[in-house]
Each structure stands twice: as C-alpha cells, then as structure tokens.
Write an enzyme that holds these catalytic residues in place. Structure first.
Site, short mmCIF file in Angstrom:
data_model
loop_
_atom_site.label_atom_id
_atom_site.label_comp_id
_atom_site.label_asym_id
_atom_site.label_seq_id
_atom_site.Cartn_x
_atom_site.Cartn_y
_atom_site.Cartn_z
N PRO A 87 23.34 8.09 -41.78
CA PRO A 87 22.46 7.30 -42.67
C PRO A 87 22.83 7.45 -44.15
O PRO A 87 22.46 6.62 -44.96
CB PRO A 87 21.06 7.87 -42.40
N GLU A 114 19.70 16.09 -36.98
CA GLU A 114 19.59 15.87 -38.43
C GLU A 114 20.94 15.56 -39.06
O GLU A 114 21.00 15.05 -40.17
CB GLU A 114 18.94 17.07 -39.11
N ARG A 152 36.63 -8.33 -33.43
CA ARG A 152 36.65 -9.78 -33.60
C ARG A 152 37.70 -10.25 -34.60
O ARG A 152 38.10 -11.40 -34.59
CB ARG A 152 35.28 -10.29 -34.08
N ASP A 167 33.64 -18.07 -39.42
CA ASP A 167 32.33 -17.52 -39.14
C ASP A 167 31.47 -17.41 -40.38
O ASP A 167 31.95 -17.41 -41.50
CB ASP A 167 32.45 -16.12 -38.51
C1 9D3 Z 1 14.64 12.96 -41.67
C2 9D3 Z 1 15.69 12.21 -42.41
N1 9D3 Z 1 16.48 11.32 -41.57
C3 9D3 Z 1 17.41 10.57 -42.46
C4 9D3 Z 1 16.93 9.18 -42.71
C5 9D3 Z 1 17.23 12.10 -40.60
C6 9D3 Z 1 18.07 11.32 -39.67
C7 9D3 Z 1 17.64 10.15 -39.08
C8 9D3 Z 1 18.45 9.50 -38.15
C9 9D3 Z 1 19.32 11.80 -39.36
C10 9D3 Z 1 20.12 11.16 -38.45
C11 9D3 Z 1 19.67 10.01 -37.85
C12 9D3 Z 1 20.51 9.33 -36.84
N2 9D3 Z 1 21.16 8.13 -37.38
C13 9D3 Z 1 22.48 8.04 -37.45
O1 9D3 Z 1 23.16 8.96 -37.05
C14 9D3 Z 1 23.08 6.86 -38.03
C15 9D3 Z 1 22.50 5.70 -38.63
C16 9D3 Z 1 21.15 5.29 -38.85
O2 9D3 Z 1 20.17 5.97 -38.49
N3 9D3 Z 1 20.92 4.11 -39.49
C17 9D3 Z 1 21.94 3.28 -39.90
N4 9D3 Z 1 23.20 3.62 -39.72
C18 9D3 Z 1 23.47 4.80 -39.09
S1 9D3 Z 1 25.00 5.39 -38.79
C19 9D3 Z 1 24.45 6.76 -38.08
#
Ligand code: 9D3
Length: 249
Positions: A87, A114, A152, A167
């Site tokens: 994230p 996490e 793609r 596209d």
């Molecule tokens: C408590 C804070 N969170 C951060 C927003 C912790 C957290 C949430 C979700 C840590 C890891 C995740 C799992 N998500 C991913 O690994 C992830 C992800 C996403 O949640 N949203 C958009 N793109 C991606 S790429 C990997």
C-alpha cells in the site's frame, strides 16, 4: 514476458491467469507465470513466514529469510525487475504498465500481514507498487492486476482486430457508449446516428460522448488528454449547457 510471483498463496496463480486472453497468451508461450511458495524457503520445521514486530505493536511482519531464499531460487533474465506490492508503493497506471512491458522478466513479491521486514526492501526490491487507495488483504490480487495489464501490451497477446493502443486511456479519454442488437431493448432505442451509416457523423458523435463522459466522471483526465481545437470548442459548449441547466446523456 516471464512473471515470477513470490507468495504464501501460490494456488491463486494457478487458475485465474489461465482463462481468457491471458490464458491464450500463456498457451502461445508469450507469457509465463511461475508461482514460488515463500513457505518452501522457511528455515524452521514449522515453516514460519511471519513473526511479531520488534518494538511491539499490532499485527505480524513477514520474516526476511524465506523471501530472500525464494528470491535466490528465481533464475534472473538480463532485463528483469523486482517489484514489492505494498500500500506504500507508487501508484500503478497505464504508463507504468508500458514501462514494465518492455522488460523480459518481472518478479513480484506479494506481502501479507502488516508488511515485510524492511531489510528485504533495502536488499532486494527495485520498485514498490500499489494498485490504488483501498485496503486489500495482501499483494496477490495486485500482482494479478499487474500481470493482466502488462501482458495485454505484449505484441501478439491481443487479437489482431484491436490493438492495445486503441484502448481507453491511450488517448486519455473515457470510451464512448457501445450498443449492439437489438435496436430496442426494454423500451430503450439505439441512438439514431449509429444506424445512419454516416461514418463521419458517427465519429463526431462518439468523440462528443467521450468528451462529455470524461468531463462528468473523470475531469482530471481532461488536463492531460490530447484535445483538438474542435474538442475544446465542444467542451465549452457542453459546459455552457450544464450551467444553463440543460441535462441530457
Ligand atoms: C494498518 C495499516 N494498513 C495500511 C493501509 C496495513 C495494511 C493493509 C493492507 C498492510 C498491508 C495490506 C495488504 N495490502 C497489500 O499488500 C497491497 C495493496 C493494497 O492493500 N491496496 C492497493 N494496492 C496494494 S499492493 C499490495
């Protein structure tokens, strides 16, 4: 293009990508997907992949050794990159997809919990990528999104009749509305212009609909779109109509 996907859920990559356009690309040998089970590289008898964070706090952190071992097991091509799905990453978009499509190999590290131990980032990761501002349960679905969007763009993956460049997003606008038979469905008729056979009028109508739609739904896209003087004139007209309270489409 070869994708190596490091994950604790390798089965997610065994079925989904083998359907549809991507499935055809795999059959043709244009795309290869190799899931690597991070757990296979855990060092302890319990095959542990996560542990509690130093310093305390909520949740678990992915241990570095299994990810490191899994990465060492991957054969590297000359032009390859290691991505961490997180994230905190840079936002994935069509421009990044185009950059990635020029490579021979993309190694995708899927985080869970996490996140991953920071030393993996420091030692192994070339680029950190997010697919958008919403919370997923892990990086696996993000990896599938990237595999799909990049594949793609590989020559030969899409059928001949429609190139990736045609596209949506390639000219920076949303697409115009599409219709097929029947002419009338549930009391709604296909716009007359599309039945007219007048190709220039149809082209103009579609361009106008694209512009209206983009203005209404994604005005941010208009700033970067390549617009002709006619496009700009049309947009001015539409904006005036909206201010005047005339609503249609
Ligand atoms: C408590 C804070 N969170 C951060 C927003 C912790 C957290 C949430 C979700 C840590 C890891 C995740 C799992 N998500 C991913 O690994 C992830 C992800 C996403 O949640 N949203 C958009 N793109 C991606 S790429 C990997």
């Amino acid at each position: 293009m070869r994708f190596d996907v490091l994950t604790i859920f390798p089965s997610l990559f065994e079925h989904h990508p083998r359907e549809g356009i991507l499935g055809k690309a795999i059959e043709k040998g244009l795309v290869e997907i190799y899931p690597v089970n991070i757990r296979d590289y855990a060092l302890d008898p319990h095959r542990t992949t996560d542990d509690r964070p130093y310093g305390g706090g909520e949740g678990m952190v992915m241990k570095p050794e299994p990810i490191y071992g899994a990465l060492e097991s991957v054969e590297r091509k000359d032009r390859s990159i290691v991505l961490l799905l997180t994230p905190q990453g840079e936002r994935f978009d069509q421009a990044m997809a185009r950059e990635l499509a020029a490579l021979e190999q993309i190694i995708l590290v899927c985080g869970r919990y996490e996140g991953v131990d920071e030393r993996i980032r420091e030692l192994c990761i070339d680029r950190e990528v997010s697919i958008g501002d919403y919370v997923l349960s892990g990086g696996e679905l993000a990896a599938l999104v990237i595999i799909d969007a990049v594949s793609r763009l590989i020559p030969g993956v899409l059928g001949g009749e429609r190139s990736a460049e045609e596209d949506s997003f390639s000219d920076g606008l949303l697409e115009y509305p599409h219709y097929t038979r029947p002419r009338e469905f549930q009391g709604l008729r296909v716009p007359e212009v599309l039945l007219s056979g007048d190709h220039e009028k149809i082209r103009q109508w579609r361009r106008a609909e694209s512009l209206k739609r983009t203005l209404a739904r994604r005005p941010d896209l208009l700033e970067k779109a390549r617009l002709t003087p006619q496009d700009l004139a049309l947009l001015e007209e539409v904006k005036k109509e909206l201010q005047g309270g005339v609503h249609q489409g």
